[in-house]
Design a protein around this motif. Structure first.
Motif, PDB file in Angstrom:
ATOM      1  N   LEU A 205       0.822  -1.208   0.000  1.00  0.00           N
ATOM      2  CA  LEU A 205       0.000   0.000   0.000  1.00  0.00           C
ATOM      3  C   LEU A 205       0.857   1.259   0.000  1.00  0.00           C
ATOM      4  CD1 LEU A 205      -2.819  -1.070   2.489  1.00  0.00           C
ATOM      5  CD2 LEU A 205      -2.997  -0.786   0.001  1.00  0.00           C
ATOM      6  N   GLN A 206       1.977   1.214   0.721  1.00  0.00           N
ATOM      7  CA  GLN A 206       2.872   2.366   0.713  1.00  0.00           C
ATOM      8  C   GLN A 206       3.459   2.599  -0.673  1.00  0.00           C
ATOM      9  OE1 GLN A 206       5.552   1.315   3.939  1.00  0.00           O
ATOM     10  NE2 GLN A 206       4.429   2.576   5.397  1.00  0.00           N
ATOM     11  N   TRP A 207       3.845   1.522  -1.350  1.00  0.00           N
ATOM     12  CA  TRP A 207       4.347   1.667  -2.716  1.00  0.00           C
ATOM     13  C   TRP A 207       3.267   2.210  -3.641  1.00  0.00           C
ATOM     14  CZ3 TRP A 207       6.691  -3.851  -2.273  1.00  0.00           C
ATOM     15  CH2 TRP A 207       7.978  -3.770  -1.712  1.00  0.00           C
ATOM     16  N   ARG A 215       4.991   2.108 -13.352  1.00  0.00           N
ATOM     17  CA  ARG A 215       5.096   0.699 -13.737  1.00  0.00           C
ATOM     18  C   ARG A 215       5.628  -0.137 -12.575  1.00  0.00           C
ATOM     19  NH1 ARG A 215       9.082   3.565 -16.081  1.00  0.00           N
ATOM     20  NH2 ARG A 215       7.922   3.817 -18.024  1.00  0.00           N
ATOM     21  N   ILE A 216       5.340  -1.428 -12.655  1.00  0.00           N
ATOM     22  CA  ILE A 216       5.952  -2.427 -11.779  1.00  0.00           C
ATOM     23  C   ILE A 216       6.690  -3.389 -12.701  1.00  0.00           C
ATOM     24  CG2 ILE A 216       5.583  -4.211 -10.035  1.00  0.00           C
ATOM     25  CD1 ILE A 216       2.803  -2.900  -9.540  1.00  0.00           C
ATOM     26  N   VAL A 217       7.973  -3.556 -12.455  1.00  0.00           N
ATOM     27  CA  VAL A 217       8.778  -4.485 -13.243  1.00  0.00           C
ATOM     28  C   VAL A 217       8.973  -5.743 -12.409  1.00  0.00           C
ATOM     29  CG1 VAL A 217      10.890  -4.796 -14.576  1.00  0.00           C
ATOM     30  CG2 VAL A 217       9.962  -2.501 -14.250  1.00  0.00           C
ATOM     31  N   GLU A 227      -2.340   0.841 -14.609  1.00  0.00           N
ATOM     32  CA  GLU A 227      -2.831   1.060 -13.239  1.00  0.00           C
ATOM     33  C   GLU A 227      -2.022   0.280 -12.202  1.00  0.00           C
ATOM     34  OE1 GLU A 227      -7.033   0.026 -13.776  1.00  0.00           O
ATOM     35  OE2 GLU A 227      -7.461   2.181 -13.822  1.00  0.00           O
ATOM     36  N   PRO A 228      -0.721   0.492 -12.137  1.00  0.00           N
ATOM     37  CA  PRO A 228       0.094  -0.255 -11.168  1.00  0.00           C
ATOM     38  C   PRO A 228      -0.313   0.001  -9.714  1.00  0.00           C
ATOM     39  CG  PRO A 228       1.327   1.579 -12.097  1.00  0.00           C
ATOM     40  CD  PRO A 228       0.080   1.456 -12.908  1.00  0.00           C
ATOM     41  N   ASN A 229      -0.815   1.209  -9.425  1.00  0.00           N
ATOM     42  CA  ASN A 229      -1.254   1.497  -8.055  1.00  0.00           C
ATOM     43  C   ASN A 229      -2.385   0.564  -7.637  1.00  0.00           C
ATOM     44  OD1 ASN A 229      -0.619   4.042  -9.722  1.00  0.00           O
ATOM     45  ND2 ASN A 229      -0.071   4.676  -7.655  1.00  0.00           N
ATOM     46  N   ARG A 234      -4.930  -4.052  -4.806  1.00  0.00           N
ATOM     47  CA  ARG A 234      -5.693  -5.296  -4.874  1.00  0.00           C
ATOM     48  C   ARG A 234      -4.949  -6.447  -4.219  1.00  0.00           C
ATOM     49  NH1 ARG A 234      -4.990  -9.214  -8.335  1.00  0.00           N
ATOM     50  NH2 ARG A 234      -4.037  -7.895  -9.938  1.00  0.00           N
ATOM     51  N   ILE A 235      -3.659  -6.589  -4.512  1.00  0.00           N
ATOM     52  CA  ILE A 235      -2.897  -7.682  -3.931  1.00  0.00           C
ATOM     53  C   ILE A 235      -2.752  -7.508  -2.420  1.00  0.00           C
ATOM     54  CG2 ILE A 235      -0.635  -8.825  -3.903  1.00  0.00           C
ATOM     55  CD1 ILE A 235      -0.444  -8.217  -6.901  1.00  0.00           C
TER      56      ILE A 235
END
Length: 240
Positions: A205-207, A215-217, A227-229, A234-235
């Motif tokens: 959540l902080q990230w 992006r998330i790699v 929508e990487p946020n 969700r996870i």
């Protein structure tokens, strides 16, 4: 100990793709029964010009020369206990590069090569190395901040294997939850590494609140740039 490569063994891989200023990635494959499973290397250039290699993959010589043109190899990061397959040949090729891993992965990584650092050694305000909370220090992450936005580089805690190739890869991706339909946390990673779900969910959540997260790699599968946020939110919610 799992078998580790002693020599420079090149598996199929794609081109070096630039994601942002001083940020590149390479999609590769690793052989498995009845198919190939995707893996990914990420390269970050620090302010001093040195390169950080995240989840090292041996490349064809032409690609390695292209990589070396971007700067000297300063750090080789093993982002988790299972990402040490090619550390020995990389260290042999770049003996002055420092080996970095999360503190909880030190014992496993040391079976391949000597570890130089388990805390952020970069001294770069725009590139932050951190141990992921809630997993006994066995997984690491990078935050790469650029003027165009922020990239989160993570390892085995999120996967996005949308296009597994071969029967073996398809079975593994689906049975172990490697994100065939949408990015998700593989259940095998959750079972093996997650010790404090609340702490890990809080970190996700902080990230997700990072300014201009673009992006998330991930180390396995496609880059998550939609929508990487919300993916992180969700996870995190699924961990509760």
């Amino acid at each position: 100990m799992s078998r580790l490569n002693d020599e420079w063994k090149v598996e199929p891989h794609g081109a070096i793709e630039q994601l942002d200023d001083g940020l590149w990635t390479v999609a590769g494959e690793i052989a498995m029964p009845l198919g190939h499973f995707p893996r990914r290397m990420t390269i970050v250039r620090l302010a001093d010009g040195r390169l950080v290699i995240w989840s090292a993959i041996p490349l064809q010589e032409s690609a390695m020369l292209q990589l070396e043109d971007e700067g000297p190899i300063g750090y080789i990061v093993a982002p988790g206990v299972s990402h040490r397959l090619d550390l020995r040949p990389w260290k042999q090729r770049y003996p002055s590069a420092l080996i970095v891993c999360a503190p909880g992965a030190r014992e496993a990584v040391s079976e391949a090569v000597a570890v130089d650092a388990t805390e952020d050694p970069f001294g770069d305000a725009a590139v932050s190395f951190q141990a992921v909370p809630g997993v006994d220090g066995k997984e690491a992450a990078l935050l790469v901040r650029r003027s165009s936005g922020t990239s989160l580089v993570i390892n085995d805690l999120i996967a996005n294997v949308r296009h597994p190739e071969g029967l073996g890869a398809k079975v593994m991706a689906r049975l172990m939850g490697f994100g065939v339909k949408e990015p998700e946390m593989p259940w095998v990673g959750e079972k093996l590494y997650v010790k404090d779900k609340e702490a890990l969910a809080l970190a996700l959540l902080q990230w997700s609140t990072e300014p201009a997260l673009r992006r998330i790699v991930v180390s396995h599968g496609d880059v998550i740039d939609s929508e990487p946020n919300r993916v992180l939110e969700r996870i995190a919610d699924e961990l509760k």
